[in-house]
Design a protein around this motif. Structure first.
Motif: not given
Length: 92
Positions: A38-44, A49-51, A72-74
């Motif tokens: 997941l990319k940061s925006s997808e995880l948020m 949650i906020s950045p 960044i990937y998760y």
């Protein structure tokens, strides 16, 4: 260039294949299958949650991540492990 004739049966077969593919996609979504990374925006969006919160979770080591270039990937499986590890059971 010879013309191709599409018959009613061809259209019926196409419709059945298309419906089968759509059903498959919808069943995967309903089972809650996540992408592998997941990319940061997808995880948020997923965690609501906020950045800044996401950055704090990265900095303090709560969420493992991989950085490739500037992205960044998760790992979805790792995020699930973190969620399970921090689960609070309030049963009495």
């Amino acid at each position: 260039m010879p013309a191709t004739i599409i018959t009613t049966e061809d259209l019926r077969e196409f419709k059945l294949e298309l419906l089968s593919d759509i059903e498959h996609i919808l069943s995967e979504q309903s089972q809650g299958q996540l992408k592998t990374y997941l990319k940061s925006s997808e995880l948020m969006d997923l965690l609501k949650i906020s950045p800044g919160t996401l950055q704090n979770l990265r900095i303090n080591g709560t969420l493992p991540f991989t950085k490739v270039g500037g992205i960044i990937y998760y790992d979805a499986a790792e995020i699930q492990k973190v969620m399970d590890k921090n689960r609070v059971d309030n049963t009495i």
